[in-house]
Design an enzyme around this catalytic site. Structure first.
Site, PDB file in Angstrom:
ATOM      1  N   SER A 120       0.820  -1.217   0.000  1.00 32.83           N
ATOM      2  CA  SER A 120       0.000   0.000   0.000  1.00 32.83           C
ATOM      3  C   SER A 120       0.853   1.266   0.000  1.00 32.83           C
ATOM      4  O   SER A 120       0.352   2.348  -0.275  1.00 32.83           O
ATOM      5  CB  SER A 120      -0.922   0.013   1.222  1.00 32.83           C
ATOM      6  N   HIS A 141      -2.838  -2.921  -5.694  1.00 33.68           N
ATOM      7  CA  HIS A 141      -3.173  -2.642  -4.307  1.00 33.68           C
ATOM      8  C   HIS A 141      -4.674  -2.764  -4.071  1.00 33.68           C
ATOM      9  O   HIS A 141      -5.449  -1.861  -4.382  1.00 33.68           O
ATOM     10  CB  HIS A 141      -2.669  -1.240  -3.923  1.00 33.68           C
ATOM     11  N   GLU A 153      -5.852  -0.100  -6.725  1.00 37.63           N
ATOM     12  CA  GLU A 153      -4.874   0.787  -7.353  1.00 37.63           C
ATOM     13  C   GLU A 153      -3.888  -0.053  -8.173  1.00 37.63           C
ATOM     14  O   GLU A 153      -3.379  -1.060  -7.676  1.00 37.63           O
ATOM     15  CB  GLU A 153      -4.096   1.582  -6.291  1.00 37.63           C
ATOM     16  N   ASN A 192      -3.463   6.559  -0.102  1.00 35.71           N
ATOM     17  CA  ASN A 192      -2.685   6.785   1.127  1.00 35.71           C
ATOM     18  C   ASN A 192      -1.941   8.112   1.110  1.00 35.71           C
ATOM     19  O   ASN A 192      -1.643   8.675   2.155  1.00 35.71           O
ATOM     20  CB  ASN A 192      -1.726   5.622   1.388  1.00 35.71           C
TER      21      ASN A 192
END
Length: 378
Positions: A120, A141, A153, A192
């Site tokens: 991540s 991800h 992702e 993130n």
């Protein structure tokens, strides 16, 4: 690339979730871990999840059994990889551990296998360069839990072949997920990079304004249209996850995050959030408890600085050609559950006001300097 056989390395929450999702879409899956007891536990959880879907009539009993039979738990690495088209690595977020795993994999894996990491935050290029096939290496991800979360992702490394990006997008769609491509291998990728710095910024906002956690969380939920407050979301995610992501992202790019010492303090004190019974808030029992937030409490805090933080990171992604506004909005909707597009919320506050707020903060800390893309929207 034709994918029939998938090997998932790591059988924890993410690993067995990805294995289940892949098997539900017709793939043959090998689930690999270092000990049989981990695999037994993972297979039990998959069976429980499928049984639940049968009881809710989302699957027939026959379909449930068929899906379960497509997942084979194997401890031996060579055996687990022998006919693998796509390997998805889901080992813990420790770079040295990942490098060690790929060194072992490289010795036994067939030439045809494509490597994918579910990391991540760790850089795809850095992991890929430790293998013999960086051009056949990509980030995939999935979000937690993979069975429920729609977003995935897709992150190419610097040497990833263009065709592999297209093949990976098709694979993600084939398992009924929504792909978002992070076009450059940047720290934190898309979600993130927006979420983790915001947790720190909320802690700074508490220091600057004297607002309570509940006031900040109410404003994040009812004014910024998040599904829950930012401290609540941090507790739900886990302070261990947030702290590790912070360290990794900050070590690679000081501009992405302004670490607040409170996050590390909570991590060191093992106050990890919901999973440990205390984080920003205290919890009792196993069930996830919602914090008492309201529109009334939200009026006591102006979240413009928090909005400035997330917008500045979104703008950075656009300026640096890692993403575009549409993909960022899609990622925030599916990955973080935003109930209203971010740039629409920004219009309500006025981009001029947001940029002015960032400039005010930047006088004391260059971290807050507004991105040129934000300035262009004034």
């Amino acid at each position: 690339m034709t994918i029939k056989n998938i090997t998932v390395l790591g059988s924890g929450i993410m690993g067995h979730g990805i294995a289940q999702v892949s098997a539900m879409s017709g793939y043959h899956v090998v689930l690999r871990d270092i000990e049989k007891q981990f695999l037994d536990k993972a297979m039990e959880k998959i069976k429980w999840s499928l049984d639940k879907m049968v009881s809710k009539q989302k699957l027939t009993e026959e379909q449930g059994k068929e899906i379960f039979s497509r997942i084979t738990p194997i401890v031996d690495l060579g055996e687990a990889l022998k006919d693998c088209d796509l390997m998805i690595e889901v080992v813990p977020e420790i770079m040295d551990l990942k490098k060690k795993v790929y060194a072992e994999v490289d010795k036994v894996v067939p030439q045809k296998t494509v490597f994918a990491s579910n990391t991540s935050t760790l850089p795809i290029t850095e992991i890929a360069n430790t293998t013999s096939r960086p051009e056949r290496f990509i980030g995939i991800h999935f979000f937690n839990p993979p069975q429920l979360m729609k977003l995935v992702e897709v992150i190419p490394g610097q040497k990833t072949k263009k065709e592999l990006v297209d093949d990976t997008i098709n694979f993600v769609k084939s398992v009924s997920k929504e792909p978002v491509v992070c076009k450059r291998d940047v720290p934190g990728f898309i979600v993130n990079r927006l979420f983790i710095p915001l947790v720190h910024e909320a802690a700074y906002a508490m220091d600057r304004t004297g607002a309570t956690k509940e006031e900040i969380d109410s404003a994040v939920k009812f004014i910024l249209h998040f599904p829950m407050g930012i401290f609540e979301l941090a507790d739900f995610t886990g302070m261990d996850v947030i702290h590790k992501a912070t360290v990794e992202m900050h070590s690679r790019d000081k501009k992405v995050i302004n670490p607040h010492p409170l996050i590390e303090k909570l991590y060191d004190e093992k106050k990890l959030g919901q999973k440990s019974g205390e984080g920003f808030y205290k919890y009792s029992g196993e069930q996830y408890e919602r914090i008492n937030l309201s529109e009334e409490i939200a009026k006591k805090f102006n979240p413009i600085q928090l909005l400035g933080n997330i917008l500045n990171n979104a703008a950075w992604l656009i300026t640096n050609q890692a993403s575009d506004p549409q993909e960022i909005e899609k990622a925030l909707l599916l990955g973080m559950g935003l109930k209203k597009p971010l740039f629409e919320t920004a219009k309500q506050f006025g981009m001029k006001n947001i940029v002015a707020e960032l400039e005010k903060l930047a006088k004391n800390n260059k971290f807050y300097e507004p991105d040129p893309y934000l300035v262009s929207l004034m």
